[in-house]
Enzyme design. Structure first.
Site, mmCIF file in Angstrom:
data_model
loop_
_atom_site.group_PDB
_atom_site.id
_atom_site.type_symbol
_atom_site.label_atom_id
_atom_site.label_comp_id
_atom_site.label_asym_id
_atom_site.label_seq_id
_atom_site.Cartn_x
_atom_site.Cartn_y
_atom_site.Cartn_z
ATOM 1 N N CYS A 252 93.081 66.224 11.194
ATOM 2 C CA CYS A 252 91.987 65.384 10.686
ATOM 3 C C CYS A 252 91.089 64.854 11.801
ATOM 4 C CB CYS A 252 92.548 64.238 9.854
ATOM 5 S SG CYS A 252 93.609 63.100 10.773
ATOM 6 N N ARG B 130 87.827 51.036 4.502
ATOM 7 C CA ARG B 130 88.876 51.478 5.430
ATOM 8 C C ARG B 130 89.594 50.215 5.877
ATOM 9 N NH1 ARG B 130 88.729 55.764 10.351
ATOM 10 N NH2 ARG B 130 88.848 57.081 8.493
ATOM 11 N N GLN C 83 90.069 62.651 3.384
ATOM 12 C CA GLN C 83 90.333 63.729 4.337
ATOM 13 C C GLN C 83 90.895 64.954 3.622
ATOM 14 O OE1 GLN C 83 89.737 63.651 7.868
ATOM 15 N NE2 GLN C 83 90.012 65.836 7.504
ATOM 16 N N ARG D 63 83.920 66.814 5.594
ATOM 17 C CA ARG D 63 83.971 65.421 5.147
ATOM 18 C C ARG D 63 82.644 65.066 4.472
ATOM 19 N NH1 ARG D 63 87.414 61.865 7.488
ATOM 20 N NH2 ARG D 63 86.713 60.563 5.753
ATOM 21 N N ASP E 17 98.862 65.511 12.965
ATOM 22 C CA ASP E 17 98.038 64.313 13.144
ATOM 23 C C ASP E 17 98.585 63.573 14.366
ATOM 24 O OD1 ASP E 17 96.298 62.184 12.704
ATOM 25 O OD2 ASP E 17 97.360 61.381 10.969
ATOM 26 N N HIS F 251 94.999 58.724 3.002
ATOM 27 C CA HIS F 251 93.660 59.101 3.473
ATOM 28 C C HIS F 251 93.131 60.218 2.556
ATOM 29 C CE1 HIS F 251 90.250 59.418 5.902
ATOM 30 N NE2 HIS F 251 90.724 59.971 6.999
HETATM 31 N N1 NVA Z 1 96.832 58.796 10.855
HETATM 32 C C1 NVA Z 1 95.587 58.485 11.531
HETATM 33 C C2 NVA Z 1 94.450 59.188 10.876
HETATM 34 C C3 NVA Z 1 93.109 58.951 11.546
HETATM 35 C C4 NVA Z 1 91.965 59.597 10.819
HETATM 36 C C5 NVA Z 1 95.379 56.987 11.544
HETATM 37 O O1 NVA Z 1 95.635 56.342 10.522
HETATM 38 O O2 NVA Z 1 94.970 56.452 12.567
HETATM 39 N N1 CP Z 2 89.461 61.931 10.299
HETATM 40 C C1 CP Z 2 88.869 60.721 10.247
HETATM 41 O O1 CP Z 2 88.972 59.980 9.259
HETATM 42 O O2 CP Z 2 88.146 60.412 11.344
HETATM 43 P P1 CP Z 2 87.497 59.006 11.712
HETATM 44 O O3 CP Z 2 88.636 58.055 12.001
HETATM 45 O O4 CP Z 2 86.658 59.290 12.915
HETATM 46 O O5 CP Z 2 86.686 58.522 10.550
#
Ligand code: NVA
Ligand code: CP
Length: 307
Positions: free
Chosen positions: A262, A107, A137, A290, A222, A134
């Site tokens: 998500c 990540r 997800q 997930r 989101d 992502h």
């Molecule tokens: N768009 C959000 C998704 C979090 C799971 C982010 O990147 O923070």
């Molecule tokens: N939806 C998701 O990826 O959640 P986290 O940021 O908690 O991993």
């Protein structure tokens, strides 16, 4: 570097439509087995390296628990405590880590960084969220839709809000799972044009969120400010104020429309409490999935013969 390139999952486009559909079926089966307390541990002695440069609840827990359930092990690697955070080149980190673990999830911020890591890795690399995509997800979201409503092929999905990493993965999902995607976002927050164009007439962008939600089978949103955009929060709150998913919006969607997010969510911002806590909101199944869909992905990348 190895002669044989491992199979990676950097975006939804790294698997074929058929492979993705099979993976969702497998995720549903793995979920059934887990709920029936059936032990299924084909990844004995396998190790997953988990590199997190951003926070996480769901992704970390689901990968770690998933590896344990499959009989393997997961290592949490934070840049704060590894040499990655002290500037060891990404290429060197990839070469070293991939000599010791069997699979790696990352990540991070830039998709380019993930791609560079994958290029130098001897083992499969999974995108566990970048600024661009992502994909993990989307595996969970597609599994959740199939479980509740059957195939998503030919259905209409409304994406309300930011043209962000989740939106980009929804665009790729529209191509791979063959559904129509109506994206409603304010001017200046459109998805990446190349990603959008590549999807052809499966996706359209509008400034009118009610028009996007009209007759949709699935409504998704989101956060307005993603990780790394915290300083833009106030400016984004203004820009997105008309892009909240509320009861009026769900009422214009199909009567059996589902709501997904998500998570983490901000009740009262991108979604009203009434919508996220309603019976047609499937966000808790989505979060649980997930675990199951990533177990199917780990099996696919580590055990699949079709390389
Ligand atoms: N768009 C959000 C998704 C979090 C799971 C982010 O990147 O923070
Ligand atoms: N939806 C998701 O990826 O959640 P986290 O940021 O908690 O991993």
């Amino acid at each position: 570097m190895n002669d044989t390139q491992p199979r990676h999952f950097l975006s939804l486009l790294d698997l074929s439509s058929q492979e993705l559909t099979d993976l969702i079926d497998r995720a549903i089966e793995l979920k059934r087995m887990t709920h029936a307390s059936e032990i299924h541990a084909p990844l004995k002695q396998k190790n997953l390296g988990m590199v997190f440069e951003k926070s996480s609840t769901r992704t970390r827990i689901s990968f770690e628990v998933g590896m344990t359930q499959l009989g393997g092990h997961a290592l949490f690697l934070s840049p704060r405590d590894t040499q990655l955070g002290r500037g060891e080149p990404i290429e060197d980190s990839a070469r070293v880590m991939s000599r010791m673990v069997d699979i790696i999830m990352i990540r991070t911020f830039e998709q380019e960084k993930l791609e560079r890591f994958a290029e130098y890795s001897q083992v499969p690399v999974i995108n566990a969220l970048t600024d661009l995509y992502h994909p993990c997800q989307l595996l969970a979201d597609m599994q959740t839709y199939v479980e509740h409503r059957g195939s998503i092929q030919g259905k209409t999905v409304a994406w309300i809000g930011d043209g962000n990493n989740m939106c980009h993965s929804y665009i790729n999902a529209a191509r791979q799972f063959d559904f129509q995607l109506s994206i409603a976002c304010p001017e200046g927050y459109d998805p990446d044009n190349q990603i959008l164009t590549a999807a052809g007439d499966r996706c359209r962008v509008t400034r009118d969120p009610m028009a996007a939600a009209k007759a949709a089978d699935l409504v998704v949103t989101d956060v307005w400010a993603s990780m790394g955009q915290e300083e833009e929060q106030q400016q984004r709150e203004k820009a997105f104020s008309d892009f909240k998913v509320d009861e009026a919006m769900m009422a214009i969607a199909n009567p059996d429309a589902l709501f997904m997010h998500c998570l983490p969510a901000h009740r009262g911002e991108e979604v009203s409490a009434a919508v996220i806590d309603a019976p047609d909101s499937v966000v808790w199944d989505e979060a649980e999935n997930r675990l199951h869909s990533q177990k199917a992905l780990l099996e696919f990348l580590l055990l699949s013969k079709q390389k």
